[in-house]
Write a protein that holds these residues in place. Sequence first.
Motif, PDB file in Angstrom:
ATOM      1  N   ARG A  51      43.054  -1.109  30.249  1.00 51.83           N
ATOM      2  CA  ARG A  51      42.613  -1.499  31.964  1.00 51.83           C
ATOM      3  C   ARG A  51      41.173  -1.469  32.528  1.00 51.83           C
ATOM      4  O   ARG A  51      40.606  -1.548  31.814  1.00 51.83           O
ATOM      5  N   TRP A  52      41.110  -2.271  33.572  1.00 50.32           N
ATOM      6  CA  TRP A  52      40.148  -2.304  33.787  1.00 50.32           C
ATOM      7  C   TRP A  52      39.165  -1.533  35.163  1.00 50.32           C
ATOM      8  O   TRP A  52      40.102  -0.956  35.647  1.00 50.32           O
ATOM      9  N   ALA A  72      41.867   2.156  37.320  1.00 51.72           N
ATOM     10  CA  ALA A  72      42.261   2.005  36.711  1.00 51.72           C
ATOM     11  C   ALA A  72      42.957   0.707  37.196  1.00 51.72           C
ATOM     12  O   ALA A  72      44.573   0.433  36.712  1.00 51.72           O
ATOM     13  N   THR A 113      44.887  -3.246  36.010  1.00 52.60           N
ATOM     14  CA  THR A 113      45.191  -3.941  35.716  1.00 52.60           C
ATOM     15  C   THR A 113      44.628  -4.894  34.493  1.00 52.60           C
ATOM     16  O   THR A 113      44.769  -5.811  33.358  1.00 52.60           O
TER      17      THR A 113
END
Length: 54
Positions: A15-16, A32, A34
Amino acid sequence: MSASSITLVPLRNGRWAFVLVYRGVTYPAQGAFTTQLQAHAAGVAALKGLESRR
């Protein structure tokens, strides 16, 4: 105008998250998301929130 930036960082789970630098202060990674686009949009919204509190 203050120096600010948004940095996107990949997390270990795929995740980012985003890291904000605002007025020389680095805020810890948040979120978090996607996709990178979601993380960037959230970072921009958070930065606008900080800037509006000035």
